[in-house]
Design a protein around this motif. Sequence first.
Motif, PDB file in Angstrom:
ATOM      1  N   GLN A 104      23.684  -5.718 -14.907  1.00  0.00           N
ATOM      2  CA  GLN A 104      24.181  -6.076 -13.784  1.00  0.00           C
ATOM      3  C   GLN A 104      24.726  -7.579 -13.930  1.00  0.00           C
ATOM      4  O   GLN A 104      23.871  -8.439 -14.186  1.00  0.00           O
ATOM      5  CB  GLN A 104      23.292  -6.080 -12.498  1.00  0.00           C
ATOM      6  N   ARG A 105      25.708  -7.991 -13.371  1.00  0.00           N
ATOM      7  CA  ARG A 105      26.329  -9.652 -13.374  1.00  0.00           C
ATOM      8  C   ARG A 105      26.575  -9.702 -12.052  1.00  0.00           C
ATOM      9  O   ARG A 105      27.463  -9.370 -11.421  1.00  0.00           O
ATOM     10  CB  ARG A 105      27.551  -9.512 -14.472  1.00  0.00           C
ATOM     11  N   LEU A 106      25.746 -10.505 -11.372  1.00  0.00           N
ATOM     12  CA  LEU A 106      25.746 -10.736  -9.900  1.00  0.00           C
ATOM     13  C   LEU A 106      25.821 -12.352  -9.608  1.00  0.00           C
ATOM     14  O   LEU A 106      25.370 -13.107 -10.389  1.00  0.00           O
ATOM     15  CB  LEU A 106      24.343 -10.243  -9.198  1.00  0.00           C
ATOM     16  N   PHE A 107      26.629 -12.738  -8.593  1.00  0.00           N
ATOM     17  CA  PHE A 107      26.455 -14.140  -8.112  1.00  0.00           C
ATOM     18  C   PHE A 107      26.496 -14.170  -6.563  1.00  0.00           C
ATOM     19  O   PHE A 107      26.863 -13.076  -5.864  1.00  0.00           O
ATOM     20  CB  PHE A 107      27.657 -14.891  -8.582  1.00  0.00           C
ATOM     21  N   THR A 108      25.968 -15.202  -6.154  1.00  0.00           N
ATOM     22  CA  THR A 108      26.107 -15.510  -4.559  1.00  0.00           C
ATOM     23  C   THR A 108      26.234 -16.939  -4.293  1.00  0.00           C
ATOM     24  O   THR A 108      25.888 -17.877  -5.199  1.00  0.00           O
ATOM     25  CB  THR A 108      24.610 -14.993  -4.019  1.00  0.00           C
TER      26      THR A 108
ATOM     27  N   ILE B  17      36.408 -17.753 -11.219  1.00  0.00           N
ATOM     28  CA  ILE B  17      36.023 -17.679 -12.727  1.00  0.00           C
ATOM     29  C   ILE B  17      34.988 -16.694 -12.778  1.00  0.00           C
ATOM     30  O   ILE B  17      34.716 -15.892 -13.673  1.00  0.00           O
ATOM     31  CB  ILE B  17      35.423 -19.125 -12.982  1.00  0.00           C
ATOM     32  N   PHE B  18      33.955 -16.488 -11.831  1.00  0.00           N
ATOM     33  CA  PHE B  18      32.781 -15.426 -12.008  1.00  0.00           C
ATOM     34  C   PHE B  18      33.366 -14.216 -12.139  1.00  0.00           C
ATOM     35  O   PHE B  18      32.831 -13.399 -12.912  1.00  0.00           O
ATOM     36  CB  PHE B  18      32.002 -15.729 -10.812  1.00  0.00           C
ATOM     37  N   GLN B  19      34.699 -13.732 -11.297  1.00  0.00           N
ATOM     38  CA  GLN B  19      35.112 -12.612 -11.506  1.00  0.00           C
ATOM     39  C   GLN B  19      35.745 -12.135 -12.717  1.00  0.00           C
ATOM     40  O   GLN B  19      35.875 -11.296 -13.455  1.00  0.00           O
ATOM     41  CB  GLN B  19      35.991 -12.125 -10.311  1.00  0.00           C
ATOM     42  N   ARG B  20      36.192 -13.293 -13.373  1.00  0.00           N
ATOM     43  CA  ARG B  20      36.751 -13.148 -14.836  1.00  0.00           C
ATOM     44  C   ARG B  20      35.701 -12.812 -15.844  1.00  0.00           C
ATOM     45  O   ARG B  20      36.085 -12.195 -16.901  1.00  0.00           O
ATOM     46  CB  ARG B  20      37.368 -14.622 -15.132  1.00  0.00           C
ATOM     47  N   PHE B  21      34.611 -13.171 -15.547  1.00  0.00           N
ATOM     48  CA  PHE B  21      33.269 -12.779 -16.287  1.00  0.00           C
ATOM     49  C   PHE B  21      32.767 -11.585 -15.976  1.00  0.00           C
ATOM     50  O   PHE B  21      31.784 -11.094 -16.525  1.00  0.00           O
ATOM     51  CB  PHE B  21      32.587 -14.017 -16.513  1.00  0.00           C
ATOM     52  N   GLY B  22      33.584 -10.604 -15.101  1.00  0.00           N
ATOM     53  CA  GLY B  22      32.857  -9.738 -14.554  1.00  0.00           C
ATOM     54  C   GLY B  22      31.678  -9.479 -13.705  1.00  0.00           C
ATOM     55  O   GLY B  22      30.779  -8.630 -13.255  1.00  0.00           O
ATOM     56  N   MET B  23      31.461 -10.978 -13.064  1.00  0.00           N
ATOM     57  CA  MET B  23      30.487 -11.028 -11.952  1.00  0.00           C
ATOM     58  C   MET B  23      30.980 -10.274 -10.641  1.00  0.00           C
ATOM     59  O   MET B  23      32.079 -10.485 -10.253  1.00  0.00           O
ATOM     60  CB  MET B  23      30.138 -12.441 -11.786  1.00  0.00           C
ATOM     61  N   ARG B  24      29.811  -9.678  -9.884  1.00  0.00           N
ATOM     62  CA  ARG B  24      30.044  -9.264  -8.582  1.00  0.00           C
ATOM     63  C   ARG B  24      29.259  -9.729  -7.676  1.00  0.00           C
ATOM     64  O   ARG B  24      27.977 -10.256  -7.869  1.00  0.00           O
ATOM     65  CB  ARG B  24      29.871  -7.947  -8.510  1.00  0.00           C
ATOM     66  N   GLU B  25      29.799 -10.126  -6.365  1.00  0.00           N
ATOM     67  CA  GLU B  25      29.164 -10.924  -5.608  1.00  0.00           C
ATOM     68  C   GLU B  25      27.938 -10.103  -4.608  1.00  0.00           C
ATOM     69  O   GLU B  25      28.230  -8.879  -4.288  1.00  0.00           O
ATOM     70  CB  GLU B  25      30.011 -11.478  -4.255  1.00  0.00           C
ATOM     71  N   ILE B  26      26.997 -10.840  -4.568  1.00  0.00           N
ATOM     72  CA  ILE B  26      25.754  -9.941  -3.943  1.00  0.00           C
ATOM     73  C   ILE B  26      25.416 -11.060  -2.687  1.00  0.00           C
ATOM     74  O   ILE B  26      25.417 -12.152  -2.822  1.00  0.00           O
ATOM     75  CB  ILE B  26      24.569  -9.744  -4.581  1.00  0.00           C
ATOM     76  N   ARG B  27      25.135 -10.617  -1.443  1.00  0.00           N
ATOM     77  CA  ARG B  27      24.834 -11.635  -0.340  1.00  0.00           C
ATOM     78  C   ARG B  27      23.163 -11.348   0.078  1.00  0.00           C
ATOM     79  O   ARG B  27      23.177 -10.043   0.473  1.00  0.00           O
ATOM     80  CB  ARG B  27      25.621 -11.358   0.784  1.00  0.00           C
ATOM     81  N   VAL B  28      22.171 -12.186  -0.116  1.00  0.00           N
ATOM     82  CA  VAL B  28      21.043 -12.038   0.302  1.00  0.00           C
ATOM     83  C   VAL B  28      20.365 -12.537   1.430  1.00  0.00           C
ATOM     84  O   VAL B  28      21.002 -13.702   1.657  1.00  0.00           O
ATOM     85  CB  VAL B  28      19.961 -12.352  -1.025  1.00  0.00           C
ATOM     86  N   PRO B  29      19.251 -12.199   1.867  1.00  0.00           N
ATOM     87  CA  PRO B  29      18.979 -12.818   3.227  1.00  0.00           C
ATOM     88  C   PRO B  29      18.530 -14.290   2.965  1.00  0.00           C
ATOM     89  O   PRO B  29      18.005 -14.732   1.969  1.00  0.00           O
ATOM     90  CB  PRO B  29      17.887 -11.954   3.759  1.00  0.00           C
ATOM     91  N   ILE B  30      18.582 -15.028   4.045  1.00  0.00           N
ATOM     92  CA  ILE B  30      18.039 -16.406   4.111  1.00  0.00           C
ATOM     93  C   ILE B  30      16.621 -16.382   4.094  1.00  0.00           C
ATOM     94  O   ILE B  30      15.796 -17.267   3.735  1.00  0.00           O
ATOM     95  CB  ILE B  30      18.826 -17.166   5.144  1.00  0.00           C
ATOM     96  N   MET B  31      16.082 -15.574   4.769  1.00  0.00           N
ATOM     97  CA  MET B  31      14.414 -15.300   5.116  1.00  0.00           C
ATOM     98  C   MET B  31      13.827 -14.104   4.084  1.00  0.00           C
ATOM     99  O   MET B  31      14.560 -12.981   4.048  1.00  0.00           O
ATOM    100  CB  MET B  31      14.160 -15.009   6.388  1.00  0.00           C
ATOM    101  N   GLU B  32      12.747 -14.498   3.544  1.00  0.00           N
ATOM    102  CA  GLU B  32      12.092 -13.562   2.821  1.00  0.00           C
ATOM    103  C   GLU B  32      10.446 -13.693   2.975  1.00  0.00           C
ATOM    104  O   GLU B  32      10.273 -14.616   3.580  1.00  0.00           O
ATOM    105  CB  GLU B  32      12.273 -13.702   1.245  1.00  0.00           C
ATOM    106  N   LYS B  33       9.841 -12.753   2.542  1.00  0.00           N
ATOM    107  CA  LYS B  33       8.562 -12.744   2.555  1.00  0.00           C
ATOM    108  C   LYS B  33       7.924 -13.946   1.640  1.00  0.00           C
ATOM    109  O   LYS B  33       8.247 -14.078   0.350  1.00  0.00           O
ATOM    110  CB  LYS B  33       7.928 -11.261   2.136  1.00  0.00           C
ATOM    111  N   THR B  34       6.941 -14.682   2.187  1.00  0.00           N
ATOM    112  CA  THR B  34       6.702 -15.991   1.178  1.00  0.00           C
ATOM    113  C   THR B  34       5.892 -15.602   0.035  1.00  0.00           C
ATOM    114  O   THR B  34       6.255 -16.340  -1.035  1.00  0.00           O
ATOM    115  CB  THR B  34       5.489 -16.570   2.027  1.00  0.00           C
TER     116      THR B  34
END
Length: 421
Positions: A99-103, A30-47
């Motif tokens: 940008q249309r993004l999902f994760t 469904i997300f791709q029907r709406f032109g969304m693209r997958e992005i994968r981001v880290p589990i750890m980030e700076k606080t």
Amino acid sequence: MKIQAINGFKDILPDSALLWQQIEQRARDIFQRFGMREIRVPIMEKTDLFVRSIGEATDVVEKEMYTFTEKSITMRPEATASIMRAFIENGMHVQQPVQRLFTIGPMFRHERPQKGRQRQFHQLDAEIIGAQEPQVDAELIAMGQMLLDELGINTSLEINSLGCPACRPPFRTKLVNYLELHQDALCDDCKRRTTTNPLRVLDCKKSTCKAIAKDAPSILDSLCENCSDHFSLVRQALQDLGISFTINRFMVRGLDYYTQTTFEFLTSDLGAQAAVGAGGRYDGLIEQLGGPALPGIGFAMGIERIVLLMEQKNNGTSLTQNTDCFIAALGQEANKPCSQLTHQLRLRGINAAMDYSGRSLKAQMKQANRVHARFVLIVGENELKQEEAVLRDMKTQKQQVFSLAGSVSEQGERLAPVLRA
């Protein structure tokens, strides 16, 4: 002494994982029907990423984050801030203005484990960055509604507007003045929130605070002309798309970055945990994190809660992973050619299995039932000599002869279409 999983961290066993896969696959479709693209981001980030985006005075930052204080890094409690960080750091706005993004993945919050929410929980997260039109708000909401509808989950949609930096301060003053009149009746958390984050009082679950909130001023009465027009156009666009909704004048979100449109998908089938998904617009967030002044809107859905609702819909029955063909090899002589044929079927896209232990036909037929085999190919020493195996349809129990003439590659080429039929 057995080592057990940490409280709030749960295993997802194979039978349950099938349902998770189904939900994730449907979401991706469904997300791709709406032109969304997958992005994968880290589990750890700076606080500091979460302090600056979510808000220092929020419950998430104050109480719930898993933070390694010596390193000033945090396990992500939500995905939006990480996606915005990646968007800014990688200059994605230069590549494409919108940008249309999902994760899809795990988040972490130290809160009391409860039905549908663990300390490690999983979300479907969708974001549209760089578009400020009200129709985009409606489109994103419609995408979330489409996913829930196609999964067969009944929810109701509530929407509100939280205004903007122009109209929020006057409303905040009105709200604080009202709450100060009721300080004695507020819970301790809300007494503190009155000065640090007064909008959160409207979201308190304590009965006394909820009663006070009912008569509190609503931000809808304080919206500036631009925010009022935007909210009106969002409602009209939702109606144009056939999306039903109700206005919740007191809906607030637990994260400070929200502005204007906010929304929640609610269910009455999970007790107090009514929200299946929620989101809103965050037009100042990217600039606040050091990026360009671009608008954005997004939502997140809790996969654990969707799984619970799907299991209720299925009356607790689990999905099964079916096997197209189980090859019952009888005797040591049959092991090698059956193993080769199993591999040839897999090369041709067939879900094939076999048992190498040399057990009896009865035992192997039980194994075939356990793996939900559609067909069983019975191959013993006599079948090898005669070059004729027995192919049994496990649904109809009808049997047919299958020729073992030729190479195992040729056998696989002949057998695969039969199994697909």
